[in-house]
Design a protein around this motif. Sequence first.
Motif, PDB file in Angstrom:
ATOM      1  N   ILE A  63      -3.324   1.080   3.434  1.00  0.00           N
ATOM      2  CA  ILE A  63      -4.739   0.963   3.088  1.00  0.00           C
ATOM      3  C   ILE A  63      -5.452   0.025   4.054  1.00  0.00           C
ATOM      4  O   ILE A  63      -6.548   0.322   4.539  1.00  0.00           O
ATOM      5  CB  ILE A  63      -4.887   0.489   1.628  1.00  0.00           C
ATOM      6  CG1 ILE A  63      -4.371   1.560   0.680  1.00  0.00           C
ATOM      7  CG2 ILE A  63      -6.335   0.126   1.323  1.00  0.00           C
ATOM      8  CD1 ILE A  63      -4.195   1.091  -0.745  1.00  0.00           C
ATOM      9  N   TRP A  64      -4.839  -1.117   4.345  1.00  0.00           N
ATOM     10  CA  TRP A  64      -5.431  -2.103   5.250  1.00  0.00           C
ATOM     11  C   TRP A  64      -5.663  -1.483   6.628  1.00  0.00           C
ATOM     12  O   TRP A  64      -6.703  -1.685   7.246  1.00  0.00           O
ATOM     13  CB  TRP A  64      -4.508  -3.306   5.330  1.00  0.00           C
ATOM     14  CG  TRP A  64      -4.975  -4.465   6.138  1.00  0.00           C
ATOM     15  CD1 TRP A  64      -6.243  -4.727   6.582  1.00  0.00           C
ATOM     16  CD2 TRP A  64      -4.175  -5.553   6.583  1.00  0.00           C
ATOM     17  NE1 TRP A  64      -6.262  -5.907   7.273  1.00  0.00           N
ATOM     18  CE2 TRP A  64      -5.010  -6.432   7.292  1.00  0.00           C
ATOM     19  CE3 TRP A  64      -2.828  -5.867   6.449  1.00  0.00           C
ATOM     20  CZ2 TRP A  64      -4.534  -7.605   7.866  1.00  0.00           C
ATOM     21  CZ3 TRP A  64      -2.364  -7.039   7.005  1.00  0.00           C
ATOM     22  CH2 TRP A  64      -3.211  -7.898   7.707  1.00  0.00           C
ATOM     23  N   LEU A  67      -8.588   1.314   6.474  1.00  0.00           N
ATOM     24  CA  LEU A  67      -9.949   0.907   6.117  1.00  0.00           C
ATOM     25  C   LEU A  67     -10.820   0.642   7.335  1.00  0.00           C
ATOM     26  O   LEU A  67     -12.030   0.841   7.293  1.00  0.00           O
ATOM     27  CB  LEU A  67      -9.917  -0.367   5.267  1.00  0.00           C
ATOM     28  CG  LEU A  67      -9.647  -0.189   3.790  1.00  0.00           C
ATOM     29  CD1 LEU A  67      -9.608  -1.547   3.112  1.00  0.00           C
ATOM     30  CD2 LEU A  67     -10.683   0.676   3.145  1.00  0.00           C
ATOM     31  N   TYR A  68     -10.233   0.183   8.416  1.00  0.00           N
ATOM     32  CA  TYR A  68     -11.013  -0.241   9.573  1.00  0.00           C
ATOM     33  C   TYR A  68     -11.256   0.917  10.529  1.00  0.00           C
ATOM     34  O   TYR A  68     -10.354   1.702  10.815  1.00  0.00           O
ATOM     35  CB  TYR A  68     -10.271  -1.351  10.331  1.00  0.00           C
ATOM     36  CG  TYR A  68     -11.039  -1.882  11.506  1.00  0.00           C
ATOM     37  CD1 TYR A  68     -12.039  -2.813  11.322  1.00  0.00           C
ATOM     38  CD2 TYR A  68     -10.785  -1.438  12.791  1.00  0.00           C
ATOM     39  CE1 TYR A  68     -12.755  -3.302  12.399  1.00  0.00           C
ATOM     40  CE2 TYR A  68     -11.494  -1.913  13.867  1.00  0.00           C
ATOM     41  CZ  TYR A  68     -12.475  -2.847  13.661  1.00  0.00           C
ATOM     42  OH  TYR A  68     -13.184  -3.326  14.734  1.00  0.00           O
ATOM     43  N   TYR A  74     -15.321  -2.328   8.630  1.00  0.00           N
ATOM     44  CA  TYR A  74     -14.664  -2.045   7.354  1.00  0.00           C
ATOM     45  C   TYR A  74     -15.505  -1.176   6.432  1.00  0.00           C
ATOM     46  O   TYR A  74     -15.223  -1.054   5.264  1.00  0.00           O
ATOM     47  CB  TYR A  74     -14.287  -3.348   6.644  1.00  0.00           C
ATOM     48  CG  TYR A  74     -13.070  -3.991   7.234  1.00  0.00           C
ATOM     49  CD1 TYR A  74     -11.810  -3.499   6.964  1.00  0.00           C
ATOM     50  CD2 TYR A  74     -13.180  -5.071   8.091  1.00  0.00           C
ATOM     51  CE1 TYR A  74     -10.685  -4.071   7.509  1.00  0.00           C
ATOM     52  CE2 TYR A  74     -12.064  -5.652   8.646  1.00  0.00           C
ATOM     53  CZ  TYR A  74     -10.813  -5.153   8.352  1.00  0.00           C
ATOM     54  OH  TYR A  74      -9.712  -5.723   8.905  1.00  0.00           O
ATOM     55  N   GLY A  75     -16.580  -0.582   6.955  1.00  0.00           N
ATOM     56  CA  GLY A  75     -17.302   0.398   6.169  1.00  0.00           C
ATOM     57  C   GLY A  75     -18.698   0.000   5.762  1.00  0.00           C
ATOM     58  O   GLY A  75     -19.361   0.740   5.055  1.00  0.00           O
TER      59      GLY A  75
END
Length: 118
Positions: A63-64, A67-68, A74-75
């Motif tokens: 997930i980490w 996400l980027y 990061y969104g």
Amino acid sequence: MAEYIAIAVMFFVVLTIAYAVIYIHDIPYKIAVDRNHPHQDAIHVAGWISLLTLHVIWPFLWIWATLYREERGYGFSAQDRETLTGDHDRVAALEARVAALEAALAEAKAGGRDGEAG
């Protein structure tokens, strides 16, 4: 002769499983490298540590890493940041309003007690 073939097959299976485990634990790191993630090294080290934690943290590494994205971080887009800033202003206004209501309530209670004493 069959014993030697069985030993060779077992050796091959053990090596294949060991390689597969290492390959699977490097997937989040490879994702991080592809996305030019600023925490690539941390994700790589945490992937190796996840071997010691019996893979408990591995899904979080995935997930980490995913996400980027380089183009958006990061969104949070600029519009999202503006919305969040507006939310902070609204929260501050609501806090001021609650403080005023609490002061008015305290005043009303104090006035009510004075009236009871007279």
